[in-house]
Write an enzyme that holds these catalytic residues in place. Structure first.
Site, PDB file in Angstrom:
ATOM      1  N   GLU A 171       0.831  -1.187  -0.045  1.00 31.06           N
ATOM      2  CA  GLU A 171      -0.011   0.040   0.111  1.00 31.06           C
ATOM      3  C   GLU A 171       0.696   1.346  -0.185  1.00 31.06           C
ATOM      4  O   GLU A 171       2.113   1.286   0.612  1.00 31.06           O
ATOM      5  CB  GLU A 171      -1.065   0.125   1.278  1.00 31.06           C
ATOM      6  CG  GLU A 171      -1.965  -1.267   1.489  1.00 31.06           C
ATOM      7  CD  GLU A 171      -2.535  -1.434   2.460  1.00 31.06           C
ATOM      8  OE1 GLU A 171      -2.677  -0.222   3.290  1.00 31.06           O
ATOM      9  OE2 GLU A 171      -2.824  -2.518   3.069  1.00 31.06           O
ATOM     10  N   GLU A 282     -10.171   5.725   2.768  1.00 32.17           N
ATOM     11  CA  GLU A 282     -10.497   4.941   3.897  1.00 32.17           C
ATOM     12  C   GLU A 282     -10.387   5.835   5.231  1.00 32.17           C
ATOM     13  O   GLU A 282      -9.382   6.800   5.291  1.00 32.17           O
ATOM     14  CB  GLU A 282      -9.438   3.907   4.024  1.00 32.17           C
ATOM     15  CG  GLU A 282      -9.643   2.853   5.260  1.00 32.17           C
ATOM     16  CD  GLU A 282      -8.601   1.817   5.614  1.00 32.17           C
ATOM     17  OE1 GLU A 282      -8.536   1.066   6.673  1.00 32.17           O
ATOM     18  OE2 GLU A 282      -7.921   1.579   4.738  1.00 32.17           O
TER      19      GLU A 282
END
Length: 367
Positions: A171, A282
């Site tokens: 990520e 997120e």
């Protein structure tokens, strides 16, 4: 225990740079960075740059001064890498020494990385093929965070494995996390895990894993400038791809600025390829049973407001088995709580595949 951990992750430096945002940047010899504490890397040195994907346009003249610590004009010498120094108060903000620098373990749905454990997403994703990397330009904002236990991030996920305990992810993107950094600046970050966030992996260079090769970018340092509503828009371009020769996963910032790599031995499934690529936002809602958080995602505005108001991802691409950057096929978009944070995808000749996403969190339709 905390002091011993600080001694382990804060390596001796040849030079120290004080940033205007309060960060201390240590210039550490590249072969003494935390990655080389790993048994499989001890005594070794960072690898040479790999072959870039076909279709990649390199512009090495691109400015690298996108972080606050660089504004002083100070740089780290060749042969060193800049590492944001971890302090005692950083660790004390964590739930425990064991969870410091890591995402909290969370249950995962089988179709996407979307979850229910207080983590909420608005994402675009592709699945079904073998992927060897991805690229995107990510609009940078400074969203408001309700409390120090919540965060807001915008990132790219490279994913493989079943959505269980063997999940592998790589990520990278930007995040605002007062718990990790002690402030509300958006910061460039990386993450990895090979067991669904349980015991492996960490943010940035807070454990042995990611090998940094760049002496001008500090992972975890604040990004400047940021976008403003109805004002200037800024984005960062991120490319992650698998080196066909050695199998390691490399990270590039901008157009040609190599940051470093995740060695393939860190992973099980990602030693081969990824089965899903995901892009988006997120947040953590620390009040899942009560009122919804007002922590913002992206710009804090819904996707329908469009350019200059809503946050975006643009120029979404994936790397195929021939090490070529190609357009996405069959991009799907999903928002866990569309009344709180939403997403709208599109395609045009300038931005290729793109989407707008985000939202304010708590509002009259999201309580």
């Amino acid at each position: 225990m905390i002091r011993a951990h600080l001694m382990k992750i804060n390596k001796p430096s040849l030079k120290t740079i004080q940033s205007t945002d309060g960060d201390v940047i240590d210039c550490v010899l590249s072969h003494q960075q935390p990655a080389f504490d790993h048994p499989e890397l001890r005594g070794k040195k960072p690898l040479d740059p790999p072959e870039r994907p076909n279709g990649h346009k390199s512009n090495l003249m691109e400015l690298e001064n996108f972080q606050l610590w660089r504004l002083s004009g100070e740089t780290c010498p060749e042969g060193t890498i800049p590492i944001r120094r971890t302090r005692e108060q950083d660790i004390l903000r964590a739930n425990s020494l064991q969870t410091f620098g890591r995402k909290i373990q969370r249950p995962i749905r089988r179709d996407t990385i979307t979850t229910s454990n207080g983590h909420e997403h608005a994402v675009g994703y592709v699945t079904g093929d073998q992927y060897y990397g991805a690229k995107a330009s990510i609009n940078v904002w400074a969203p408001q965070i309700s409390n120090q236990y919540e965060f807001s991030l915008s990132q790219m996920w490279v994913i493989s494995g079943s959505f269980g305990d063997d999940l592998n992810t790589i990520e990278a993107g930007w995040q605002v996390s007062p718990e990790i950094y002690g402030d509300y600046f958006p910061r460039f970050f990386t993450y990895w895990t090979s067991d669904a966030y349980q015991t492996t992996g960490c943010y940035n260079l807070l454990c042995s894993g990611f090998v940094q090769t760049n002496n001008k970018i500090a992972i975890g340092a604040a990004i400047s400038p940021t976008s403003s509503y109805n004002g200037g828009q800024y984005d960062i371009s991120i490319l992650i791809w698998k080196d066909p020769k050695h199998g390691n996963w490399w990270l590039e910032f901008g157009s040609g600025v190599l940051v470093g790599y995740w060695p393939s031995f860190l992973f099980s499934h990602l030693r081969n390829s990824a089965s899903m690529i995901q892009f988006g936002g997120e947040i953590v809602n620390s009040n899942p049973s009560g009122f919804h958080t007002s922590t913002q995602m992206g710009s804090g505005h819904f996707s329908g407001e469009g350019f200059g108001k809503a946050s975006y991802f643009r120029n979404l691409q994936v790397v195929d088995s021939d090490n070529s950057l190609v357009p996405l096929s069959n991009l799907k978009v999903v928002a866990d709580h569309p009344n709180c944070y939403d997403i709208q995808g599109g395609i045009n000749s300038v931005w290729g595949h793109y989407f707008y996403y985000g939202g304010p969190g708590k509002n009259q339709n999201c309580s």
